[in-house]
Design a protein around this motif. Structure first.
Motif, PDB file in Angstrom:
ATOM      1  N   UNK A 241       0.773  -1.119  -0.123  1.00  0.00           N
ATOM      2  CA  UNK A 241       0.039   0.108  -0.033  1.00  0.00           C
ATOM      3  C   UNK A 241       0.906   1.138   0.105  1.00  0.00           C
ATOM      4  N   UNK A 242       0.566   1.953  -1.157  1.00  0.00           N
ATOM      5  CA  UNK A 242       1.867   3.251  -1.167  1.00  0.00           C
ATOM      6  C   UNK A 242       0.835   4.398  -1.505  1.00  0.00           C
ATOM      7  N   UNK A 243       1.217   5.464  -0.606  1.00  0.00           N
ATOM      8  CA  UNK A 243       0.657   6.821  -0.871  1.00  0.00           C
ATOM      9  C   UNK A 243       1.664   7.329  -1.864  1.00  0.00           C
ATOM     10  N   UNK A 244       1.059   7.982  -2.882  1.00  0.00           N
ATOM     11  CA  UNK A 244       1.702   8.523  -4.114  1.00  0.00           C
ATOM     12  C   UNK A 244       0.863   9.826  -4.184  1.00  0.00           C
ATOM     13  N   UNK A 245       1.740  10.754  -3.985  1.00  0.00           N
ATOM     14  CA  UNK A 245       1.190  12.261  -4.042  1.00  0.00           C
ATOM     15  C   UNK A 245      -0.196  12.173  -2.931  1.00  0.00           C
ATOM     16  N   UNK A 246      -1.395  12.338  -3.961  1.00  0.00           N
ATOM     17  CA  UNK A 246      -2.661  12.462  -3.201  1.00  0.00           C
ATOM     18  C   UNK A 246      -3.463  10.946  -3.320  1.00  0.00           C
ATOM     19  N   UNK A 247      -2.803  10.071  -3.871  1.00  0.00           N
ATOM     20  CA  UNK A 247      -3.592   8.795  -4.203  1.00  0.00           C
ATOM     21  C   UNK A 247      -2.901   7.802  -3.390  1.00  0.00           C
ATOM     22  N   UNK A 248      -3.692   6.679  -3.597  1.00  0.00           N
ATOM     23  CA  UNK A 248      -3.336   5.348  -2.827  1.00  0.00           C
ATOM     24  C   UNK A 248      -2.973   4.114  -3.983  1.00  0.00           C
ATOM     25  N   UNK A 249      -1.939   3.541  -3.811  1.00  0.00           N
ATOM     26  CA  UNK A 249      -1.757   2.461  -4.797  1.00  0.00           C
ATOM     27  C   UNK A 249      -1.544   1.295  -4.106  1.00  0.00           C
ATOM     28  N   UNK A 250      -1.992  -0.042  -4.450  1.00  0.00           N
ATOM     29  CA  UNK A 250      -1.893  -1.326  -3.780  1.00  0.00           C
ATOM     30  C   UNK A 250      -1.979  -2.435  -4.632  1.00  0.00           C
ATOM     31  N   UNK A 251      -1.244  -3.678  -4.269  1.00  0.00           N
ATOM     32  CA  UNK A 251      -1.315  -4.802  -4.905  1.00  0.00           C
ATOM     33  C   UNK A 251      -2.607  -5.687  -4.530  1.00  0.00           C
ATOM     34  N   UNK A 252      -3.369  -6.018  -5.629  1.00  0.00           N
ATOM     35  CA  UNK A 252      -4.497  -6.775  -5.425  1.00  0.00           C
ATOM     36  C   UNK A 252      -4.309  -8.221  -6.259  1.00  0.00           C
TER      37      UNK A 252
ATOM     38  N   UNK B  59      -3.872  -1.724  -8.415  1.00  0.00           N
ATOM     39  CA  UNK B  59      -4.932  -0.768  -8.397  1.00  0.00           C
ATOM     40  C   UNK B  59      -4.557   0.277  -7.655  1.00  0.00           C
ATOM     41  N   UNK B  60      -5.667   1.369  -7.736  1.00  0.00           N
ATOM     42  CA  UNK B  60      -5.339   2.854  -7.208  1.00  0.00           C
ATOM     43  C   UNK B  60      -6.439   3.498  -6.725  1.00  0.00           C
ATOM     44  N   UNK B  61      -6.565   4.080  -5.539  1.00  0.00           N
ATOM     45  CA  UNK B  61      -7.545   5.003  -5.185  1.00  0.00           C
ATOM     46  C   UNK B  61      -7.341   6.309  -5.366  1.00  0.00           C
ATOM     47  N   UNK B  62      -7.919   7.013  -6.583  1.00  0.00           N
ATOM     48  CA  UNK B  62      -7.720   8.447  -6.896  1.00  0.00           C
ATOM     49  C   UNK B  62      -8.724   9.411  -6.302  1.00  0.00           C
TER      50      UNK B  62
ATOM     51  N   UNK C  88     -13.274  14.584 -10.274  1.00  0.00           N
ATOM     52  CA  UNK C  88     -13.235  14.584 -11.637  1.00  0.00           C
ATOM     53  C   UNK C  88     -15.070  14.826 -11.885  1.00  0.00           C
ATOM     54  N   UNK C  89     -15.719  14.638 -10.791  1.00  0.00           N
ATOM     55  CA  UNK C  89     -17.377  14.772 -11.237  1.00  0.00           C
ATOM     56  C   UNK C  89     -17.758  15.362 -10.002  1.00  0.00           C
ATOM     57  N   UNK C  90     -19.063  16.037 -10.178  1.00  0.00           N
ATOM     58  CA  UNK C  90     -19.723  16.559  -9.025  1.00  0.00           C
ATOM     59  C   UNK C  90     -20.239  15.592  -8.243  1.00  0.00           C
ATOM     60  N   UNK C  91     -20.410  14.332  -8.428  1.00  0.00           N
ATOM     61  CA  UNK C  91     -21.157  13.252  -7.739  1.00  0.00           C
ATOM     62  C   UNK C  91     -20.264  12.494  -6.960  1.00  0.00           C
ATOM     63  N   UNK C  92     -19.052  12.755  -7.064  1.00  0.00           N
ATOM     64  CA  UNK C  92     -18.013  11.755  -6.418  1.00  0.00           C
ATOM     65  C   UNK C  92     -16.730  12.272  -6.509  1.00  0.00           C
ATOM     66  N   UNK C  93     -15.885  11.854  -5.536  1.00  0.00           N
ATOM     67  CA  UNK C  93     -14.554  12.377  -5.432  1.00  0.00           C
ATOM     68  C   UNK C  93     -13.427  11.168  -5.432  1.00  0.00           C
ATOM     69  N   UNK C  94     -13.773  10.060  -4.958  1.00  0.00           N
ATOM     70  CA  UNK C  94     -12.959   8.970  -4.685  1.00  0.00           C
ATOM     71  C   UNK C  94     -13.269   7.939  -5.814  1.00  0.00           C
TER      72      UNK C  94
END
Length: 582
Positions: free
Chosen positions: A280-291, A296-299, A303-309
């Motif tokens: 689990x790696x914190x890269x800038x403001x995102x999270x990357x991990x091995x599944x 995969x990443x949590x960005x 990008x949209x009004x309805x969601x952030x993550x």
């Protein structure tokens, strides 16, 4: 110069990096099919940064034995790296290369533990083996935690007991109970009088609704804790991410303790988890991990009004991840360094002297997140492919004398534990010699997939050459299982040297040197053809030009031509083997 009736195809830039999860026939322009020991940050492939030997001499107790984890920590302004081998915990100073055994001061830890867990809270480095009381380190001083100590906040006895994964945020310590799906939150540290109070685990027993937090059933034990960065929060951090192998949940740990039993503080955010806390790696403001199915990443871009993550899959390096043994994924290690996410792959078991098993990874996959210095069209990660040259047990980053550095704990050629460094220097040479790299192109159809061509040769345009650099070119047509090396094996000396100085491209001042390759094969007819470029030493591959002639006649396919595949299920390309370039 290409004759008038010649066809041509090839690449001019590869700013898209590697797209290894797609058949070479369907890789789009601007991408490579596969790459080994290359980087694409400049828009064209060139030799990856060098792996160095920092000169760390490990003591005899650390040379042999099972590697059990590592982490960097800072105390009194000095950066050190703690690591565990065969139950002993050591502290290494990267600036002086001095190594101190911390377990001379405390009880030796469990030598059979797969991984120790570390967390740097600023005041302490906490070390857990999941069985014994935690080890608390300040600089080079170590002690065991004390269950009889009294918390100033609750008045109850209970400095932290055994645990596994940990996270620290909001002046509180989060800790997973040993090998379970439960975690607890420690007492709050109060600056100005109770700075060390987070070492107490009495808050869960102090107020009504006491008890450990438990993730939803069906996901397995907790495998990782990580504080999610969130720039629109006053503290710059958001919820606590709790991973299991099957999913990830977010916990709002900022709510008052008395509300934990009455308010919903958790939310399932991903139906995908990780088996490895170290991935689990914190890269800038995102999270990357091995599944289980890749990286995969949590960005968190709005990008949209309805969601952030939102969650994405980094598929460019998928070729080297899909064959990893599922039961060894828990040993995956990742770091964020030089604006890249580096993640180990190809884990394998090693039998130790005492019969125990250790695990090392034969490769590293690289995702380049650098947008500012790259000629890119969008702010997405670019896959660099596979990096080889070390058998890695864990990757660690730290800041030494104001400089970001990345270290790899490895198994050397004799099976000993050692420390190496991943540098930012592109010299074409590792601690063990010249770097060997390889680029696999997409399939070129030259004049169209339905047009039969006769292969006429290829040109490779190169630059940034170091002394003794070498470049070879091979090709195969229409999915044939055998690569054919083309003529003129070029050995290049100096930045402007070229084995064919009279070619027109070299007559132009400051032009890229051109290396021309041809073949003496009798059967040179193709519809599509793939190429691989092998380099040794430092080189930048600026472009490839493939030449073809109209075929005199299109010969019908005969079944006898496929007999080479009759004895096997498929026609494997042995050059894709991971060990080919180690």
């Amino acid at each position: 110069m290409i004759a008038w009736r010649h066809y041509s195809d090839g690449y001019v830039d590869l700013r898209g990096g590697v797209l290894s999860g797609v058949d070479p026939h369907f890789v789009p322009e601007g991408y490579a099919s596969r790459a080994v020991n290359l980087t694409f940050r400049s828009g064209v492939p060139e030799t990856r940064p060098a792996f160095l030997d920092p000169g760390a001499a490990l003591p005899d107790r650390a040379l042999r034995g099972r590697f059990q984890g590592a982490a960097s920590y800072v105390y009194a302004g000095q950066t050190r790296v703690a690591f565990a081998i065969q139950g002993d915990v050591f502290s290494w100073d990267p600036a002086s290369n001095a190594v101190v055994r911390l377990t001379e001061q405390v009880t030796r830890r469990d030598h059979t533990a797969e991984r120790f867990r570390f967390i740097d809270t600023g005041r302490h480095l906490i070390v857990q083996d999941g069985i014994n009381l935690p080890m608390l380190v300040q600089g080079l001083n170590a002690r065991d935690s004390d269950p009889s100590k009294i918390s100033p906040f609750t008045g109850l006895a209970g400095e932290i007991g055994p645990g596994t994964m940990m996270a620290y945020g909001y002046y509180q310590l989060m800790m997973v109970l040993p090998f379970s799906n439960q975690f607890i939150i420690g007492d709050p540290a109060v600056p100005g009088g109770q700075e060390d109070n987070y070492l107490m685990d009495t808050l869960n027993q102090y107020l009504s609704g006491a008890g450990a937090f438990e993730v939803a059933a069906g996901g397995g034990n907790i495998t990782a804790l990580k504080m999610l960065p969130q720039l629109d929060m006053p503290e710059g951090i958001g919820p606590l991410l709790v991973f299991t192998p099957s999913f990830a949940e977010a916990y709002n740990v900022t709510l008052p303790r008395e509300n934990w039993g009455t308010q919903i503080i958790s939310q399932r955010i991903l139906a995908r988890g990780t088996p490895s806390a170290d991935s689990v790696v914190i890269a800038n403001n995102d999270v990357y991990f091995r599944s289980r199915d890749g990286v995969h990443s949590i960005k968190q871009g709005r990008a949209a009004e309805s969601g952030r993550v939102f969650q994405t899959a980094a598929r460019g390096n998928q070729y080297w991840l899909q064959a990893d043994a599922p039961d060894l994924l828990r040993y995956t290690s990742g770091v964020f360094f030089d604006n890249r996410v580096l993640m180990t792959c190809a884990p394998y078991r090693i039998r130790l002297d005492d019969g125990q098993m250790d695990v090392a990874s034969a490769g590293i996959t690289s995702l380049d997140l650098d947008v500012e210095r790259s000629p890119r069209d969008s702010a997405v990660e670019i896959a660099d492919g596979l990096w080889t040259g070390m058998d890695v047990t864990q990757l660690v980053t730290c800041v030494v004398d104001g400089k970001d550095r990345c270290f790899a704990f490895v198994k050397d050629a004799d099976g000993n534990n050692a420390i190496r460094e991943i540098s930012t220097l592109q010299t074409g040479r590792d601690f063990s010699g010249l770097i060997r790299s390889r680029l696999y192109t997409r399939a070129f159809d030259v004049a169209g997939i339905l047009t039969a061509k006769t292969f006429g040769g290829a040109d490779v345009f190169v630059s940034n050459l170091a002394d003794n650099a070498r470049i070879d070119l091979s090709w195969k047509a229409d999915g044939k299982p055998v690569w054919n090396r083309l003529g003129m094996k070029a050995k290049l000396l100096g930045k402007c040297a070229c084995p064919c100085p009279d070619t027109p491209s070299n007559a132009v001042p400051n032009a890229f040197p051109r290396i021309s390759f041809g073949t003496d094969e009798q059967n040179k007819t193709f519809f599509r053809s793939e190429f691989k470029i092998d380099t040794e030493g430092q080189a930048r591959l600026n472009a490839l030009r493939v030449q073809g002639l109209p075929a005199k006649s299109e010969q019908a396919f005969q079944p006898s031509e496929a007999k080479v595949c009759e004895s096997v299920e498929a026609c494997p390309d042995n050059d894709y083997a991971l060990g080919a370039l180690t």
